[in-house]
Write an enzyme that holds these catalytic residues in place. Structure first.
Site, PDB file in Angstrom:
ATOM      1  N   HIS A   1       9.617  -1.892  20.929  1.00 48.08           N
ATOM      2  CA  HIS A   1       9.476  -3.307  20.436  1.00 48.08           C
ATOM      3  C   HIS A   1       8.791  -4.281  21.251  1.00 48.08           C
ATOM      4  O   HIS A   1       7.867  -4.926  20.908  1.00 48.08           O
ATOM      5  CB  HIS A   1      10.702  -3.877  19.707  1.00 48.08           C
ATOM      6  CG  HIS A   1      10.532  -5.151  19.017  1.00 48.08           C
ATOM      7  ND1 HIS A   1       9.987  -5.056  17.616  1.00 48.08           N
ATOM      8  CD2 HIS A   1      10.524  -6.261  19.430  1.00 48.08           C
ATOM      9  CE1 HIS A   1       9.638  -6.166  17.311  1.00 48.08           C
ATOM     10  NE2 HIS A   1       9.993  -7.003  18.250  1.00 48.08           N
TER      11      HIS A   1
ATOM     12  N   TYR B   1       5.042  -7.272  21.545  1.00 44.89           N
ATOM     13  CA  TYR B   1       4.867  -8.595  22.164  1.00 44.89           C
ATOM     14  C   TYR B   1       3.963  -8.684  23.060  1.00 44.89           C
ATOM     15  O   TYR B   1       3.290  -9.466  23.638  1.00 44.89           O
ATOM     16  CB  TYR B   1       6.277  -9.027  22.409  1.00 44.89           C
ATOM     17  CG  TYR B   1       7.106  -9.640  21.102  1.00 44.89           C
ATOM     18  CD1 TYR B   1       6.806 -11.016  20.753  1.00 44.89           C
ATOM     19  CD2 TYR B   1       7.992  -8.824  20.500  1.00 44.89           C
ATOM     20  CE1 TYR B   1       7.254 -11.149  19.469  1.00 44.89           C
ATOM     21  CE2 TYR B   1       8.311  -9.277  19.141  1.00 44.89           C
ATOM     22  CZ  TYR B   1       7.972 -10.338  18.655  1.00 44.89           C
ATOM     23  OH  TYR B   1       8.530 -10.830  17.487  1.00 44.89           O
TER      24      TYR B   1
ATOM     25  N   HIS C   1       2.579  -4.338   7.087  1.00 40.68           N
ATOM     26  CA  HIS C   1       3.004  -5.176   7.948  1.00 40.68           C
ATOM     27  C   HIS C   1       2.233  -5.070   9.168  1.00 40.68           C
ATOM     28  O   HIS C   1       1.733  -6.077   9.898  1.00 40.68           O
ATOM     29  CB  HIS C   1       4.694  -5.017   8.170  1.00 40.68           C
ATOM     30  CG  HIS C   1       5.104  -5.458   9.653  1.00 40.68           C
ATOM     31  ND1 HIS C   1       5.253  -7.065   9.616  1.00 40.68           N
ATOM     32  CD2 HIS C   1       5.495  -5.100  10.768  1.00 40.68           C
ATOM     33  CE1 HIS C   1       5.590  -7.351  10.881  1.00 40.68           C
ATOM     34  NE2 HIS C   1       5.784  -6.206  11.378  1.00 40.68           N
ATOM     35  N   PHE C   2       2.125  -3.944   9.977  1.00 41.42           N
ATOM     36  CA  PHE C   2       1.684  -4.082  11.374  1.00 41.42           C
ATOM     37  C   PHE C   2       0.229  -4.161  11.291  1.00 41.42           C
ATOM     38  O   PHE C   2      -0.123  -4.384  12.416  1.00 41.42           O
ATOM     39  CB  PHE C   2       2.262  -3.099  12.141  1.00 41.42           C
ATOM     40  CG  PHE C   2       2.097  -1.682  11.941  1.00 41.42           C
ATOM     41  CD1 PHE C   2       0.682  -1.194  11.824  1.00 41.42           C
ATOM     42  CD2 PHE C   2       3.100  -0.809  11.652  1.00 41.42           C
ATOM     43  CE1 PHE C   2       0.599   0.203  11.540  1.00 41.42           C
ATOM     44  CE2 PHE C   2       3.014   0.521  11.344  1.00 41.42           C
ATOM     45  CZ  PHE C   2       1.632   0.930  11.374  1.00 41.42           C
ATOM     46  N   HIS C   3      -0.539  -3.719  10.095  1.00 41.57           N
ATOM     47  CA  HIS C   3      -1.822  -4.275  10.132  1.00 41.57           C
ATOM     48  C   HIS C   3      -2.204  -5.642  10.338  1.00 41.57           C
ATOM     49  O   HIS C   3      -3.267  -6.064  10.402  1.00 41.57           O
ATOM     50  CB  HIS C   3      -2.879  -3.374   9.126  1.00 41.57           C
ATOM     51  CG  HIS C   3      -2.862  -1.844   9.711  1.00 41.57           C
ATOM     52  ND1 HIS C   3      -2.042  -1.172   9.522  1.00 41.57           N
ATOM     53  CD2 HIS C   3      -3.944  -1.183  10.195  1.00 41.57           C
ATOM     54  CE1 HIS C   3      -2.422   0.045   9.882  1.00 41.57           C
ATOM     55  NE2 HIS C   3      -3.515  -0.056  10.576  1.00 41.57           N
TER      56      HIS C   3
ATOM     57  N   ARG D   1       4.927   6.188   4.573  1.00 41.64           N
ATOM     58  CA  ARG D   1       3.761   6.467   5.464  1.00 41.64           C
ATOM     59  C   ARG D   1       3.408   7.384   6.038  1.00 41.64           C
ATOM     60  O   ARG D   1       4.311   8.390   5.664  1.00 41.64           O
ATOM     61  CB  ARG D   1       3.956   5.057   6.465  1.00 41.64           C
ATOM     62  CG  ARG D   1       5.255   5.439   7.369  1.00 41.64           C
ATOM     63  CD  ARG D   1       5.669   4.393   8.305  1.00 41.64           C
ATOM     64  NE  ARG D   1       4.698   4.416   9.455  1.00 41.64           N
ATOM     65  CZ  ARG D   1       5.220   4.114  10.676  1.00 41.64           C
ATOM     66  NH1 ARG D   1       6.532   3.760  10.885  1.00 41.64           N
ATOM     67  NH2 ARG D   1       4.531   3.903  11.783  1.00 41.64           N
ATOM     68  N   ARG D   2       2.707   7.872   6.843  1.00 44.67           N
ATOM     69  CA  ARG D   2       2.270   9.018   7.624  1.00 44.67           C
ATOM     70  C   ARG D   2       2.416  10.092   6.945  1.00 44.67           C
ATOM     71  O   ARG D   2       2.852  11.244   7.176  1.00 44.67           O
ATOM     72  CB  ARG D   2       3.406   9.021   8.712  1.00 44.67           C
ATOM     73  CG  ARG D   2       3.557   7.857   9.661  1.00 44.67           C
ATOM     74  CD  ARG D   2       4.351   8.207  10.460  1.00 44.67           C
ATOM     75  NE  ARG D   2       4.261   7.504  12.004  1.00 44.67           N
ATOM     76  CZ  ARG D   2       4.915   7.655  12.938  1.00 44.67           C
ATOM     77  NH1 ARG D   2       6.129   8.487  12.771  1.00 44.67           N
ATOM     78  NH2 ARG D   2       4.661   7.290  14.141  1.00 44.67           N
TER      79      ARG D   2
HETATM   80  C1  HEM Z   1     -10.240  -0.535  11.576  1.00 47.12           C
HETATM   81  C2  HEM Z   1      -9.808  -0.407  10.503  1.00 47.12           C
HETATM   82  C3  HEM Z   1      -8.270   0.387  10.300  1.00 47.12           C
HETATM   83  C4  HEM Z   1      -8.183   1.134   9.288  1.00 47.12           C
HETATM   84  C5  HEM Z   1      -9.138   1.409   8.204  1.00 47.12           C
HETATM   85  C6  HEM Z   1      -7.017   1.434   9.421  1.00 47.12           C
HETATM   86  C7  HEM Z   1      -6.104   2.251   8.450  1.00 47.12           C
HETATM   87  C8  HEM Z   1      -4.784   2.899   8.692  1.00 47.12           C
HETATM   88  C9  HEM Z   1      -3.977   3.307   7.811  1.00 47.12           C
HETATM   89  C10 HEM Z   1      -4.381   3.855   6.216  1.00 47.12           C
HETATM   90  C11 HEM Z   1      -2.919   3.805   8.255  1.00 47.12           C
HETATM   91  C12 HEM Z   1      -1.579   4.503   7.730  1.00 47.12           C
HETATM   92  C13 HEM Z   1      -1.671   6.017   7.946  1.00 47.12           C
HETATM   93  C14 HEM Z   1      -0.733   6.657   7.055  1.00 47.12           C
HETATM   94  O1  HEM Z   1       0.486   6.168   7.185  1.00 47.12           O
HETATM   95  O2  HEM Z   1      -1.011   7.582   6.235  1.00 47.12           O
HETATM   96  C15 HEM Z   1      -2.900   3.314   9.727  1.00 47.12           C
HETATM   97  C16 HEM Z   1      -1.936   3.488  10.598  1.00 47.12           C
HETATM   98  C17 HEM Z   1      -1.825   2.964  11.775  1.00 47.12           C
HETATM   99  N1  HEM Z   1      -2.639   2.066  12.211  1.00 47.12           N
HETATM  100 FE1  HEM Z   1      -4.382   1.594  11.467  1.00 47.12          FE
HETATM  101  N2  HEM Z   1      -6.256   0.907  10.523  1.00 47.12           N
HETATM  102  C18 HEM Z   1      -7.303   0.180  11.164  1.00 47.12           C
HETATM  103  C19 HEM Z   1      -7.362  -0.441  12.264  1.00 47.12           C
HETATM  104  C20 HEM Z   1      -5.894  -0.440  13.140  1.00 47.12           C
HETATM  105  C21 HEM Z   1      -6.084  -1.246  14.439  1.00 47.12           C
HETATM  106  C22 HEM Z   1      -7.073  -2.322  14.880  1.00 47.12           C
HETATM  107  C23 HEM Z   1      -4.834  -0.925  14.852  1.00 47.12           C
HETATM  108  C24 HEM Z   1      -3.892  -1.591  16.093  1.00 47.12           C
HETATM  109  C25 HEM Z   1      -4.436  -2.351  16.993  1.00 47.12           C
HETATM  110  C26 HEM Z   1      -4.081  -0.028  14.047  1.00 47.12           C
HETATM  111  C27 HEM Z   1      -2.762   0.412  14.360  1.00 47.12           C
HETATM  112  C28 HEM Z   1      -2.262   1.437  13.310  1.00 47.12           C
HETATM  113  C29 HEM Z   1      -0.898   1.999  13.943  1.00 47.12           C
HETATM  114  C30 HEM Z   1      -0.191   1.835  15.049  1.00 47.12           C
HETATM  115  C31 HEM Z   1      -0.718   2.885  12.858  1.00 47.12           C
HETATM  116  C32 HEM Z   1       0.406   3.859  12.636  1.00 47.12           C
HETATM  117  C33 HEM Z   1       0.402   5.090  13.153  1.00 47.12           C
HETATM  118  C34 HEM Z   1       1.469   6.090  12.745  1.00 47.12           C
HETATM  119  O3  HEM Z   1       2.331   5.376  12.024  1.00 47.12           O
HETATM  120  O4  HEM Z   1       1.705   6.981  13.792  1.00 47.12           O
HETATM  121  N3  HEM Z   1      -4.970   0.527  12.880  1.00 47.12           N
HETATM  122  N4  HEM Z   1      -4.095   2.783   9.974  1.00 47.12           N
END
Ligand code: HEM
Ligand SMILES: [Cu+2]
Ligand SMILES: [Cu+2]
Lengths: 555, 170
Positions: free
Chosen positions: A225, A229, A377-379, A440-441
């Site tokens: 967490h 921050y 939320h986190f996006h 998710r995931r």
């Molecule tokens: C640039 C375009 C981006 C796209 C299209 C995108 C898309 C996605 C999608 C669809 C997921 C969900 C995957 C799933 O649960 O099936 C995901 C997970 C995630 N994204 Fe992004 N994202 C983008 C940028 C970012 C950025 C800039 C960050 C952080 C700085 C980020 C951090 C994360 C994290 C931490 C997860 C979770 C990974 C996990 O659950 O293991 N994403 N993203």
């Protein structure tokens, strides 16, 4: 080079760190595209892509996406930004050789961790929950990055300490307050992570040692967490300093800005159990204690919202805005891209903050835990409030650090708009499909096609997910456009000469209560951590551990 | 060091709001009985299949029948044991006739899984080594039909295939 020779070493560090961070963002985002596509099983099949984008590729890509975007892009950019802010605002040099060492270790550790991920031997996602097991190089590489960050923090603190010695009666500049609180959070948060990695995960990976899941999760989320921050505070720093600067005004209240930084700092660590509300084995009273502290960490965000809106109002009125809302339209929404980027980032973060307060609720968490609500939320928080602020800051940093002009502000603005609309669709779609229960995931699950279940939830899941993923494609395009412009500018932008001083913070006044009592504030932080974590730790250890043997993820 | 009057008002408003939220959460948790799942029962992961005992307290003569890990009581209460293993739930079809309250006891034989019944507030982490216990008060307007039980925590390459069906009959 455009920079002054005085900061040659520091600026080289900042240049390398920031460029590397954008390479990580590009790499990680490539897999964001893959993830978004997999949520359209029909499309995937129709395009014949289901042969290419296999579950293995999806999960490996998801690991890379999380590690590269959330950990590496953020950490490297923050290090570059911190060096820039501290050297300029305080006009000091940092310890060159140690800075270089930290940089080499961080990049080296990253490359070591990247090898097993790319070979598909570390498909454990960026949360790497045991007993899922990865190649030991993954854990060791990340450990080296963490050690490098400690060296980095020591170098920066050493510089600030020397400045403070020389200027005992002067206020610490606001931007440096941001840097200090960011790094303190990191130092509060990382020791238990180091314990988990070195004493649980490395022995698991090397010798097959069984690991207690609850113990590992307790220490992982202790770190997990405050990590968010650690990402957020540099963005807040940019809002407090860069935004008034581009508007030609002062921040409405410097005092309340410092109050916000201090509250963020002491409340961001003792809240990790809110990621474990639905874990067995932790008593609800301890979870409630962390829920309480979680609600308190929302307070500085509310104060920040007030402070920033008041700053904007003042700037709008100075530009001739009249009446209750006239000041809003008087702001330079699309005239100044730095303003555009920061303002959109703040708006997006605001929506994310509200969903965060919902997540923090002790009971509603049942409904949203591990669903698509969470990426929604986190996006909006790290994936946008933070990432978009960093991208915007690079518009200022690239000319200063690389001596190159941004080649096209039109594409930058177009990228921002795509990003904004895309992320809003992504989060709203994510919220709705998450409420319907979409996990998710998860790679294209078979139950979305053909399994007979009570229907309306499935329909909502599917249609909301398409909205979300169209949004994802859109903001991916925005990101690609922006990064393209950025890389092109670094390589081919018109050279700009730069003279004079740059400061991002307002001129410091005399030392205030906060400077004089920094030690006390730090101790309060430690005491809060001790109270909130000793109780669940005693519970977990005193009931006896129940370790489970490691399992590879891909068999 | 100036703090404007508006800021003081806002700060107190925000603090008051926080206290109200927290009071509401505490009331829901301990007044209405909606706390988070809590068990400390441990079980060896590798022997979970043999050692997971039904957590029944409606013993004879109240037990109507025991089918497939599902214990049925006279009054619409059920006790259901569930085993999570990659990449399936055991049992993978649970049939409940007019349930009022269901107690799930769930553990894993390998890695972490997540037990979620889509569209309900049943959502709990499932750990190897620990038994997760969750009591579900079934809403009286729950329509009969098939509901999805999903694994919502990544558990390996076949994670997306890990689901089961909960059939509600009236
Ligand atoms: C640039 C375009 C981006 C796209 C299209 C995108 C898309 C996605 C999608 C669809 C997921 C969900 C995957 C799933 O649960 O099936 C995901 C997970 C995630 N994204 Fe992004 N994202 C983008 C940028 C970012 C950025 C800039 C960050 C952080 C700085 C980020 C951090 C994360 C994290 C931490 C997860 C979770 C990974 C996990 O659950 O293991 N994403 N993203
Ligand atoms: Cu599973
Ligand atoms: Cu799973």
């Amino acid at each position: 080079m455009a920079t002054t020779p005085k900061f040659a070493v520091e600026d080289r560090f900042a240049r390398v760190a920031i460029l590397f961070s954008f390479v990580m963002l590009a790499l990680g985002s490539l897999f964001g595209l893959v993830q978004a596509l997999t949520r359209f099983p029909g499309l995937l099949h129709a395009l014949g892509l289901d042969k290419v984008i296999t579950p293995e590729l999806y999960y490996t890509g998801l690991t890379l996406h999380g590690v590269a975007n959330a950990i590496l892009f953020t950490a490297f950019f923050i290090m570059g930004l911190a060096v820039f802010v501290v050297t300029r605002d305080m006009n000091i040099n940092l310890h060159g050789p140690l800075l270089r060492l930290a940089c080499m270790m961080a990049i080296g550790g990253t490359l070591v961790a990247a090898v097993p991920i790319l070979l598909g031997q570390a498909t454990v996602l960026y949360t790497f929950y045991p007993p899922l097991n990865a190649n030991v190089l993954f854990y060791l590489g990340l450990a080296v990055v963490v050690v490098a960050s400690w060296i980095f923090a020591a170098v920066v603190f050493h510089g600030i300490y020397r400045w403070k010695k020389a200027n005992p009666d002067k206020e610490i500049p606001l931007g440096v307050w941001g840097v200090i609180t960011t790094l303190v959070i990191w130092l509060y948060a990382t020791p238990p992570l180091a314990y988990e990695v070195l004493f649980l995960l490395v022995p698991m990976s090397l010798a097959g040692m069984p690991v207690d899941v609850l113990e590992a999760r307790l220490w992982f989320w202790y770190f997990g967490h405050p990590l968010v921050y650690f990402w957020l505070l540099p963005a807040v720093t940019l809002w407090y300093t860069l935004l008034p600067r581009v508007l030609g005004t002062e921040v409405f209240s410097k005092t309340m800005a410092k109050v916000a930084f201090v509250l963020y700092m002491i409340f961001s660590t003792p809240v990790g159990l809110h990621h474990q509300y639905v874990d067995p084995g932790v008593h609800p009273v301890f979870k409630y204690l962390h829920a309480t502290l979680t609600y308190f960490v929302a307070v500085p965000s509310f104060l920040t919202a007030f402070n920033l809106i008041a700053t904007l109002e003042r700037a709008g009125r100075a530009r001739g805005g009249k009446g209750l809302f006239g000041w809003v339209t008087a702001l330079p929404w699309f005239k100044d891209p730095v303003f555009t980027g920061l303002a959109l980032a703040i708006i997006i973060f605001g929506t994310g903050g509200f969903s965060g307060v919902i997540n923090a609720s002790f009971q509603i968490n049942y409904v949203v835990h591990n669903t698509m609500w969470i990426p929604g939320h986190f996006h909006t928080t790290v994936g946008s409030g933070v990432a978009l602020s960093f991208l915007t800051a690079s518009l200022v940093l690239i000319p200063l650090l690389y001596g190159r002009q941004i080649v096209s502000m039109k594409t930058v603005k177009a990228a921002f708009v795509l990003w904004f609309v895309g992320i809003m669709l992504f989060s709203v779609g994510g919220y709705l499909s998450g409420l319907a229960g979409e996990p998710r995931r998860t790679y294209a699950p078979p139950y979305l096609n053909g399994v007979q279940v009570t229907a309306h939830l499935l329909d909502l899941m599917k249609s909301a997910a398409s909205v979300a993923m169209s949004g994802a494609l859109m903001f991916w395009l925005g990101g690609a456009l922006f990064l393209g412009t950025l890389f092109f500018s670094v390589l081919f932008g018109k050279r700009v000469a730069f003279e004079g001083e740059v400061k991002i913070s307002p001129e410091p006044g005399p030392a205030s209560w906060f400077e004089k009592n920094l030690k006390l504030i730090l101790i309060v932080g430690v005491v809060l951590i001790l109270i909130s974590y000793s109780l669940p730790a005693i519970e977990v250890y005193s009931q006896g551990l129940s370790p489970a043997p490691p399992q590879g993820p891909l068999k | 060091m100036t703090v404007h009057r508006e800021e003081k008002i806002w700060a107190f408003f925000v603090l008051g709001l926080t206290v109200v939220f927290l009071a509401a959460l505490a009331y829901a948790a301990w007044g209405l009985g909606l706390t988070t799942p809590y068990t400390v029962e441990r079980i060896p992961a590798q022997k979970a299949a043999q050692e997971l005992k039904p957590g029944v307290d409606c013993v004879n003569p109240n037990v109507k029948q025991i089918v497939n890990n599902v214990v049925v009581c006279q009054d619409g209460r059920y006790y259901v044991n569930v085993l999570a293993m990659r990449f399936t739930w055991l049992p993978n079809r649970i049939v409940l006739t007019d349930p009022k309250e269901v107690k799930f006891r769930i553990t894993s034989t390998d890695v972490i899984h997540g037990f979620e019944i889509a569209g309900t507030n049943v959502n709990v982490m499932v750990f190897p080594g620990y038994i997760a216990e969750i009591t579900w008060k079934v809403p009286s307007n729950m329509a009969p039909g098939n509901y999805l039980i999903i694994c919502n925590e990544y558990c390996g390459a076949g994670h997306q295939n890990m689901y089961a069906i909960l059939e509600i009959r009236k």
